[in-house]
Design a protein around this motif. Structure first.
Motif, PDB file in Angstrom:
ATOM      1  N   VAL A   1      38.450  46.410  46.289  1.00 27.56           N
ATOM      2  CA  VAL A   1      39.098  47.025  47.447  1.00 27.56           C
ATOM      3  C   VAL A   1      39.367  45.946  48.503  1.00 27.56           C
ATOM      4  O   VAL A   1      40.397  45.960  49.169  1.00 27.56           O
ATOM      5  N   ARG A   2      38.459  44.984  48.612  1.00 25.34           N
ATOM      6  CA  ARG A   2      38.654  43.868  49.545  1.00 25.34           C
ATOM      7  C   ARG A   2      39.903  43.051  49.175  1.00 25.34           C
ATOM      8  O   ARG A   2      40.692  42.686  50.036  1.00 25.34           O
ATOM      9  N   GLN A   3      40.092  42.781  47.879  1.00 28.23           N
ATOM     10  CA  GLN A   3      41.277  42.045  47.429  1.00 28.23           C
ATOM     11  C   GLN A   3      42.550  42.819  47.750  1.00 28.23           C
ATOM     12  O   GLN A   3      43.562  42.229  48.153  1.00 28.23           O
ATOM     13  N   LEU A   4      42.509  44.137  47.561  1.00 34.55           N
ATOM     14  CA  LEU A   4      43.676  44.956  47.886  1.00 34.55           C
ATOM     15  C   LEU A   4      44.005  44.855  49.377  1.00 34.55           C
ATOM     16  O   LEU A   4      45.172  44.774  49.757  1.00 34.55           O
TER      17      LEU A   4
ATOM     18  N   VAL B   1      47.194  52.913  50.635  1.00 36.51           N
ATOM     19  CA  VAL B   1      46.312  52.864  49.467  1.00 36.51           C
ATOM     20  C   VAL B   1      44.934  52.344  49.872  1.00 36.51           C
ATOM     21  O   VAL B   1      43.908  52.915  49.491  1.00 36.51           O
ATOM     22  N   HIS B   2      44.908  51.290  50.662  1.00 38.20           N
ATOM     23  CA  HIS B   2      43.615  50.751  51.102  1.00 38.20           C
ATOM     24  C   HIS B   2      42.841  51.788  51.911  1.00 38.20           C
ATOM     25  O   HIS B   2      41.654  52.019  51.681  1.00 38.20           O
TER      26      HIS B   2
ATOM     27  N   GLN C   1      33.607  51.094  48.520  1.00 39.57           N
ATOM     28  CA  GLN C   1      33.117  49.982  49.316  1.00 39.57           C
ATOM     29  C   GLN C   1      34.007  48.763  49.069  1.00 39.57           C
ATOM     30  O   GLN C   1      34.693  48.686  48.038  1.00 39.57           O
ATOM     31  N   PRO C   2      34.021  47.783  49.992  1.00 37.23           N
ATOM     32  CA  PRO C   2      34.906  46.617  49.840  1.00 37.23           C
ATOM     33  C   PRO C   2      34.756  45.878  48.512  1.00 37.23           C
ATOM     34  O   PRO C   2      35.741  45.362  47.976  1.00 37.23           O
ATOM     35  N   ASP C   3      33.546  45.825  47.966  1.00 33.98           N
ATOM     36  CA  ASP C   3      33.347  45.078  46.724  1.00 33.98           C
ATOM     37  C   ASP C   3      33.439  45.949  45.466  1.00 33.98           C
ATOM     38  O   ASP C   3      33.244  45.449  44.359  1.00 33.98           O
ATOM     39  N   ASP C   4      33.742  47.242  45.624  1.00 38.50           N
ATOM     40  CA  ASP C   4      33.979  48.091  44.461  1.00 38.50           C
ATOM     41  C   ASP C   4      35.288  47.675  43.809  1.00 38.50           C
ATOM     42  O   ASP C   4      36.239  47.286  44.488  1.00 38.50           O
ATOM     43  N   HIS C   5      35.327  47.739  42.495  1.00 37.27           N
ATOM     44  CA  HIS C   5      36.528  47.367  41.758  1.00 37.27           C
ATOM     45  C   HIS C   5      37.229  48.611  41.223  1.00 37.27           C
ATOM     46  O   HIS C   5      36.582  49.581  40.847  1.00 37.27           O
TER      47      HIS C   5
END
Length: 116
Positions: free
Chosen positions: A5-8, A50-51, A61-65
């Motif tokens: 989610v952070r990458q998005l 989307v984010h 969470q930010p680190d969830d893929h």
């Protein structure tokens, strides 16, 4: 493709910071997917939407893929099907026994015909 989610969020911020000319150049140079002008014009909005829905709507969470896909088990997933699956999974289910077998029953059933 699998992304956190952070990458998005990072890629969305990158897209939204580009000028229209730079965004159009990038779009034209992409041999895999070329968006129409109307789709390109809303690309920043969609990235932010989307984010936000993943992070604050669904609680990722930010680190969830996540993996973006439009086919699951050979079936095309549409917006309507995804919405139905989400709604079904948020209903409060109970187990009831009928003819010696357990079944799922939504609590909504108790009040389904109250207005008739």
């Amino acid at each position: 493709p699998r992304s956190s989610v952070r990458q998005l969020e990072e890629r969305g911020r990158e897209v939204c910071s580009r000028s229209w000319e730079r965004l159009a150049e990038h779009n034209e140079a992409n041999p895999d997917v070329t968006l129409g002008e109307d789709q390109l014009a809303t690309y920043c909005f969609h990235a932010a939407y989307v984010h936000e829905i993943l992070r604050h709507g669904y609680g990722f969470q930010p680190d969830d893929h996540i993996i973006a896909t439009d086919v699951v088990n050979g079936q095309k997933v549409t917006w309507a099907l995804g919405s139905i699956l989400y709604e079904i999974n948020t209903l409060p289910w109970d187990y009831v026994e009928v003819h010696g077998r357990h079944h799922h029953v939504g609590k909504m059933k108790e009040h389904m015909f109250d207005s008739l």
